[in-house]
Enzyme design. Structure first.
Site, mmCIF file in Angstrom:
data_model
loop_
_atom_site.group_PDB
_atom_site.id
_atom_site.type_symbol
_atom_site.label_atom_id
_atom_site.label_comp_id
_atom_site.label_asym_id
_atom_site.label_seq_id
_atom_site.Cartn_x
_atom_site.Cartn_y
_atom_site.Cartn_z
ATOM 1 C CG ASP A 219 39.076 41.599 2.456
ATOM 2 O OD1 ASP A 219 38.272 42.304 1.817
ATOM 3 O OD2 ASP A 219 39.152 41.608 3.690
ATOM 4 C CG HIS B 143 28.023 23.055 -11.137
ATOM 5 N ND1 HIS B 143 29.100 22.181 -11.045
ATOM 6 C CD2 HIS B 143 27.061 22.536 -10.322
ATOM 7 C CE1 HIS B 143 28.792 21.181 -10.229
ATOM 8 N NE2 HIS B 143 27.573 21.369 -9.770
ATOM 9 C CE LYS C 44 28.917 24.255 -6.738
ATOM 10 N NZ LYS C 44 28.773 22.975 -7.400
#
Length: 527
Positions: A192, A185, A187
């Site tokens: 870079d 789950h 995110k």
């Protein structure tokens, strides 16, 4: 050795939560969602004292407030993500639950970046269950297979599979609801030397009409840290392989022998032990002694005298969890004057519920605001099958929370977010999650602390899902004002709801919903 390290980690987390305050005692069992007893906040902790307590729980990165940008909505999130991908030169790492099967524009943007920068390496991590749900029809996996086929030497696609869903259980649980047994789950959207922390996935609704939160950190130290977490999880995940064909590349998932853990579908117990050992360093507090909120040493920081500290937070059940004790520490402070807690799916872990009720009850009575999705802004509104019961289930959970708040005489208001009705013209869904905490140091200018990340703060999040986030503390006026603007922007689409409304005929959950909630719990799942 692995078992010993797991026991040590569990002991350390329990110790960290006991350190919340001298007169406060709480017991955290990191392997379960057992109720926790909390005795009221003690006197004395300031924002800096909170930082010194969290230094015992989680790693610490000191940065400049100017390195944090807050995005307002899904369109800005998508435009920013594409813009940064186009400029990528060294690395792109994307951790997400899934990428929408029709997100050809996003994949084309990554394709263009790879074509332009010959040294660019791309690593994408999704959840295996969600990423292959539609197979053999078009899916997240098939979409990513096309990118992998074009750049096999510079693209790696990994898919994490929960060790909680194996054998007969996996074969018998419908694909539509099998995510209730655990997911990747996280995110993390790293490009870079920058990274976006969010609760948003990568699909069209999250780019158009699904409200979330989005923090951009322009810091090499922060991006490097989350990159290492991303790649560690990749190393204990399935690898996507493609077989070229005349029409479109076929794909399959394999378990590389080089993975430092056994296949979770074949030996889930040993997998959990190996994965915990691998991720343990990322949940360890910074070893060297530090002064609270010391100035940033990041090479791109400004000469600003104000200070900002970021604590990366990680949850890998059943043992590793720095987010839950960090939140308990934050909510234990009597100097906290008010807060806003938001979750699109409001079903907080028992420790969080008790912490909020204690903080907002006499004698402290900090003003609390809960923001959650209206049923008409719930992603499962009018969904087919069992999942269509979820909006009513969350209404039932909100009612139970308000009843507990009334009994505790807690100074808490619950507000539901709605922007038209999902599924209709102009309708949005609500997926934001996090915390804004106000302290006297803020002098009314805005929150001095905020939590951002993937977690929904539920027993499921801490018992089944792989989550990542951050607590940020600051005395920088500019960042406080940004957080206040974000907080007020979300609140502008809400209205207060009370027990009477939720108990009414139109809102009260029927017996079928309550029975379904009970069945999910009995068979090992969670909301």
């Amino acid at each position: 050795m692995i078992a010993h390290r797991i026991r040590c980690c569990t002991t350390r987390l329990r110790f960290a939560v006991r350190k919340l305050a001298p007169s406060q005692r709480c017991r955290l069992n990191s392997t379960s969602a057992s109720p926790v007893t909390i005795h009221g906040p003690s006197s004395g902790p300031t924002l800096e004292a909170i930082a010194s307590q969290i230094d015992l729980i989680a790693p610490r990165i000191d940065i400049s407030a100017e390195q944090i940008e807050i995005l307002d909505g899904p369109k800005e999130f998508y435009d920013t993500l594409k813009q940064k991908i186009r400029k990528a030169r060294k690395r792109i790492y994307l951790s997400t639950l899934y990428i929408g099967k029709t997100e050809h524009e996003l994949i084309s943007t990554v394709h263009e970046a790879l074509a332009q920068a010959q040294d660019l390496q791309v690593s994408i991590l999704t959840d295996a269950l969600r990423g292959t749900r539609e197979d053999p029809d078009p899916s997240c996996a098939s979409l990513l297979a096309s990118l992998l086929a074009s750049f096999p030497e510079r693209v790696e696609i990994r898919m994490y599979h929960t060790p909680n869903l194996t054998g007969l259980r996996k074969r018998s649980i419908p694909k539509r609801i099998n995510e209730g047994w655990g997911l990747q789950h996280m995110k993390l959207y790293g490009i870079d030397d920058e990274v976006i922390l969010s609760g948003a996935n990568l699909s069209s609704d999250y780019f158009t009409n699904r409200q979330d939160r989005y923090h951009v950190f322009s810091s090499k130290r922060v991006s490097d840290y989350f990159s290492r977490i991303h790649h560690a999880v990749c190393s204990i995940s399935f690898l996507l392989q493609v077989s070229p064909s005349l029409s479109s590349p076929s794909h399959n998932l394999i378990w590389p022998s080089s993975n430092p853990a056994p296949n979770p579908l074949q030996d889930p117990k040993s997998y959990i032990e190996a994965a915990t050992s691998l991720l343990l360093p990322f949940s360890s507090p910074t070893a060297s002694p530090r002064s609270p909120l010391q100035p940033s040493t990041d090479s791109v920081s400004s000469q600003a005298t104000k200070t900002t500290t970021l604590y990366p937070l990680l949850c890998h059940p059943p043992v590793l969890n720095t987010e839950l004790p960090t939140l308990a520490t934050l909510f234990s402070s009597p100097s906290l004057t008010s807060y806003t807690f938001t979750a699109g799916y409001f079903n907080p872990h028992p420790l969080i519920t008790r912490s909020l009720l204690t903080l907002s009850s006499p004698p402290h009575s900090a003003h609390g605001t809960i923001l959650t999705a209206s049923p008409h802004a719930n992603g499962f509104f009018n969904s087919k099958g069992v999942s269509g019961m979820l909006p009513a289930a969350y209404t039932h959970l909100s009612l139970r929370f308000l009843q507990a708040a009334r009994r505790a005489r807690a100074n808490i208001r619950l507000r539901e977010w709605q922007r038209a009705t999902t599924g209709e013209d102009g309708g949005w869904t609500y997926h934001a999650k996090g915390v804004w905490a106000h302290f006297p140091e803020g002098k009314g200018l805005g929150p001095s602390a905020a939590v951002i990340g993937s977690s929904n703060y539920t027993s499921r999040s801490y018992g089944l899902d792989l989550e990542v986030g951050a607590l940020v503390l600051t005395d920088d006026v500019g960042l406080m004002r940004k957080w206040r603007r974000e907080e007020e922007g979300l609140r502008a689409w809400t209205r207060e709801v009370q027990e009477k409304e939720l108990e009414g005929k139109e809102r009260k959950a029927g017996w079928r919903v309550r029975v379904a909630m009970w069945i999910v719990k009995i068979v090992g799942g969670a909301l």
